[in-house]
Motif scaffolding. Sequence first.
Motif, mmCIF file in Angstrom:
data_model
loop_
_atom_site.group_PDB
_atom_site.id
_atom_site.type_symbol
_atom_site.label_atom_id
_atom_site.label_comp_id
_atom_site.label_asym_id
_atom_site.label_seq_id
_atom_site.Cartn_x
_atom_site.Cartn_y
_atom_site.Cartn_z
ATOM 1 N N ILE A 150 -4.094 0.355 -2.575
ATOM 2 C CA ILE A 150 -3.139 -0.590 -2.777
ATOM 3 C C ILE A 150 -2.328 -0.451 -4.226
ATOM 4 N N SER A 151 -1.175 -0.842 -4.032
ATOM 5 C CA SER A 151 -0.036 -0.369 -5.113
ATOM 6 C C SER A 151 -0.266 -1.147 -6.004
ATOM 7 N N TYR A 152 -0.242 -0.863 -7.479
ATOM 8 C CA TYR A 152 -0.508 -1.702 -8.660
ATOM 9 C C TYR A 152 0.486 -2.830 -8.642
ATOM 10 N N ARG A 153 1.382 -2.815 -7.985
ATOM 11 C CA ARG A 153 2.359 -3.882 -7.843
ATOM 12 C C ARG A 153 2.008 -4.912 -6.904
ATOM 13 N N ASP A 154 0.882 -4.790 -6.181
ATOM 14 C CA ASP A 154 0.500 -5.894 -5.376
ATOM 15 C C ASP A 154 0.108 -7.015 -6.116
ATOM 16 N N LYS A 155 0.303 -8.272 -5.642
ATOM 17 C CA LYS A 155 -0.100 -9.470 -6.313
ATOM 18 C C LYS A 155 -1.431 -9.850 -6.292
ATOM 19 N N GLN A 159 -0.772 29.280 -8.260
ATOM 20 C CA GLN A 159 -1.597 28.324 -8.994
ATOM 21 C C GLN A 159 -1.098 26.974 -8.715
ATOM 22 N N LEU A 160 -1.710 25.813 -8.543
ATOM 23 C CA LEU A 160 -1.011 24.582 -8.201
ATOM 24 C C LEU A 160 -1.771 23.433 -8.969
ATOM 25 N N GLY A 161 -1.266 22.620 -9.721
ATOM 26 C CA GLY A 161 -1.517 21.410 -10.180
ATOM 27 C C GLY A 161 -0.999 20.188 -9.926
ATOM 28 N N ILE A 162 -1.552 18.928 -9.832
ATOM 29 C CA ILE A 162 -1.092 17.677 -9.144
ATOM 30 C C ILE A 162 -1.105 16.534 -10.136
ATOM 31 N N ASP A 163 0.284 15.823 -10.447
ATOM 32 C CA ASP A 163 0.098 14.644 -11.084
ATOM 33 C C ASP A 163 0.774 13.611 -10.485
ATOM 34 N N THR A 164 0.511 12.161 -10.866
ATOM 35 C CA THR A 164 0.868 11.150 -10.089
ATOM 36 C C THR A 164 0.739 9.879 -11.132
ATOM 37 N N TRP A 165 1.382 8.704 -10.682
ATOM 38 C CA TRP A 165 1.360 7.502 -11.370
ATOM 39 C C TRP A 165 -0.029 7.137 -11.567
ATOM 40 N N ALA A 166 -0.248 6.267 -12.370
ATOM 41 C CA ALA A 166 -1.531 5.834 -12.823
ATOM 42 C C ALA A 166 -2.279 4.886 -12.182
ATOM 43 N N VAL A 167 -3.401 4.408 -12.614
ATOM 44 C CA VAL A 167 -4.134 3.297 -12.121
ATOM 45 C C VAL A 167 -4.726 3.086 -10.800
ATOM 46 N N ASP A 168 -3.968 3.626 -10.002
ATOM 47 C CA ASP A 168 -4.400 3.156 -8.363
ATOM 48 C C ASP A 168 -5.368 4.443 -7.972
ATOM 49 N N TYR A 169 -6.125 3.917 -6.978
ATOM 50 C CA TYR A 169 -7.407 4.763 -6.519
ATOM 51 C C TYR A 169 -7.513 4.684 -5.104
ATOM 52 N N VAL A 170 -8.390 5.544 -4.638
ATOM 53 C CA VAL A 170 -8.571 5.670 -3.066
ATOM 54 C C VAL A 170 -10.239 5.362 -2.838
ATOM 55 N N LEU A 171 -10.640 4.361 -2.103
ATOM 56 C CA LEU A 171 -12.064 4.460 -2.011
ATOM 57 C C LEU A 171 -12.624 5.348 -0.671
ATOM 58 N N VAL A 172 -13.453 6.225 -0.946
ATOM 59 C CA VAL A 172 -13.857 7.433 0.056
ATOM 60 C C VAL A 172 -15.282 7.166 0.471
ATOM 61 N N ASP A 173 -15.658 7.249 1.846
ATOM 62 C CA ASP A 173 -16.780 7.208 2.218
ATOM 63 C C ASP A 173 -17.881 8.599 1.881
ATOM 64 N N ARG A 227 0.808 -1.332 0.279
ATOM 65 C CA ARG A 227 -0.018 0.086 -0.110
ATOM 66 C C ARG A 227 0.748 1.401 -0.107
ATOM 67 N N TRP A 228 0.145 2.361 -0.710
ATOM 68 C CA TRP A 228 0.812 3.600 -0.560
ATOM 69 C C TRP A 228 0.559 4.331 0.533
ATOM 70 N N ASP A 229 1.346 5.118 1.384
ATOM 71 C CA ASP A 229 0.987 6.043 2.419
ATOM 72 C C ASP A 229 0.193 7.452 2.038
ATOM 73 N N ILE A 230 -0.779 7.348 1.756
ATOM 74 C CA ILE A 230 -1.491 8.549 0.928
ATOM 75 C C ILE A 230 -1.377 9.694 1.894
ATOM 76 N N ASP A 231 -1.580 9.573 3.149
ATOM 77 C CA ASP A 231 -1.654 10.681 4.191
ATOM 78 C C ASP A 231 -0.276 11.483 4.059
ATOM 79 N N HIS A 232 0.748 10.670 4.097
ATOM 80 C CA HIS A 232 2.187 11.305 3.872
ATOM 81 C C HIS A 232 2.208 11.845 2.777
ATOM 82 N N LEU A 233 1.650 11.568 1.436
ATOM 83 C CA LEU A 233 1.631 12.152 0.235
ATOM 84 C C LEU A 233 0.869 13.603 0.463
#
Length: 489
Positions: free
Chosen positions: A97-102, A73-87, A47-53
């Motif tokens: 979860i990282s895209y490299r997870d099995k 002004q500010l723009g944000i870019d990161t690596w692809a495919v991964d996501y966060v589930l939000v309530d 997993r990524w530490d998204i709060d750290h980021l």
Amino acid sequence: MSKSYVAVDIGASSGRLMLSHVENGKMQIEEVHRFKNGFNQKAGNDRWDIDHLVNEVIAGLEKVKAKGIDDVQLGIDTWAVDYVLVDKDGNKLADPISYRDKRTSTAIQKLTTDLPREYIYEKTGIQFQDFNTLYQLYSEDKDLLAKADKILMIPDYIGYKLTNNAVTEVTNASTTQMLNLREGLFDKDLLKKVNVTTDQFPKLVDPGTVLGPVCEQWHKDHDIPQTEVITVATHDTASAVVGTPGKGEHWAFLSSGTWSLLGAELNTPENGLDAFHENYTNEWGAYGTYRFLKNIMGLWMAQCIKRELNDQYSFAELAELAGQEQPFQQFIDVNDKRFENPENMIQEIQDYCRETEQTIPETPGQLMMAVYSNLSLFYANEIEKLGQILDEPIEKLNIVGGGSNVALMNQLTSTLAKIPVIAGPSEATAIGNILVQMITTGEVANLAAARQLVADSCDLKTYQPENKNYDGILQRYQAFLKHKLTQTI
Ligand SMILES: Nc1ncnc2c1ncn2[C@@H]1O[C@H](COP(=O)(O)OP(=O)(O)OP(=O)(O)O)[C@@H](O)[C@H]1O
Ligand SMILES: C[C@H](O)[C@H](O)[C@@H](O)C(=O)CO
Ligand SMILES: [Mg+2]
């Protein structure tokens, strides 16, 4: 003086905040904050530490303010495919979860039993990588997914935490392999296949959409500038391509970082059978373009070697050690899945060479030269394929990203592909991020003007093919790949 722009560029290995403005017709850009990124085992997954980021972004903004800059002004870019589930209260349900997870290792096989690959590729034009969001959602904890009010891609999540506004930006959304090329929307059949409803993804927006100001709550506890967030080309590779100073026609790009993304910018997608068989992808680009590219394992292999050598060498020192070795001592199919997330990369490379009865690289220099020379061979092979699929010769290659610092690899690639290589800028991703902001504010007219500004502002180095006795080496490598492929089928 022009506006101040901040690019938040977070790759799989490192993140940075870059501060920029235009002065005397040139982009001035400086790194204000850099931080490490990476995934760790947590709750049974990588997993990524998204709060750290998010916290590092705020720390970077504090450094911007400390420089006396009150309005950015500010723009944000990161690596692809991964996501966060939000309530529904906007809280993350789990660390992403990282895209490299099995967890997705068998997902493509399972999902395509009743949904043929050709059907999915014809709809989406996206490459088959088992880490695509489609297969991650297919493998997701079903209860957790049902609780998710929103599914936010990583850069959209960071933008949401800063502004409370949630969107889905299209360049990164295309990497999910769930966007329908013709409709320009999430494909209902594919969403249904992974038990996701259309309203779980926020509205799709193009690069250059204003997201809104950083919320007051952040100003309460942090001394940061007034900050307006603009949704840029939030997939880092899309930003890298914007920042690539390609000129005229028949140029290809190589975004060389953790991954090597090699391809061409098209105005219409190429999702025919040749592209399908070669697993090329049509990721959406900025301003209605398509990034027709191939994912190549890239400097991930170098990052693992460096880490496994306990970081006793810098990347520059490792490249210097490699330069003392001869290239092409062994052939390696760098895209073999065994290199995607091995326990130990050095061991994996040595086992591969032992199993294929080749010279085994032992020293740091030999290991790095094995990686560099086989990446160069793989690039040259793909440049040939790219020209064949597009039915037009690739006449020059622009290498950007951290890998553009590796002169040895730039030179080998130019000689093997028999075309000039234009290297730089290494921070093309952050530069592309800023350029979309500048186009949005009207400071730069369009993509062509933006690329001219890059060419005028950055030190680019051109490599010409050398007259080396490598005759036949690329053909032997291609035969090796074909032989290996037939063996694995
Ligand atoms: N001076 C250097 N000499 C040799 N290699 C270098 C140098 N600087 C960077 N690199 C290579 O570039 C890689 C990092 O590239 P880059 O900064 O573009 O990646 P990133 O943005 O951190 O990650 P991602 O590719 O996920 O965006 C390093 O892993 C290293 O192999
Ligand atoms: C997993 C993706 O292929 C990866 O993020 C790549 O697209 C990238 O963006 C590398 O920086
Ligand atoms: Mg990067």
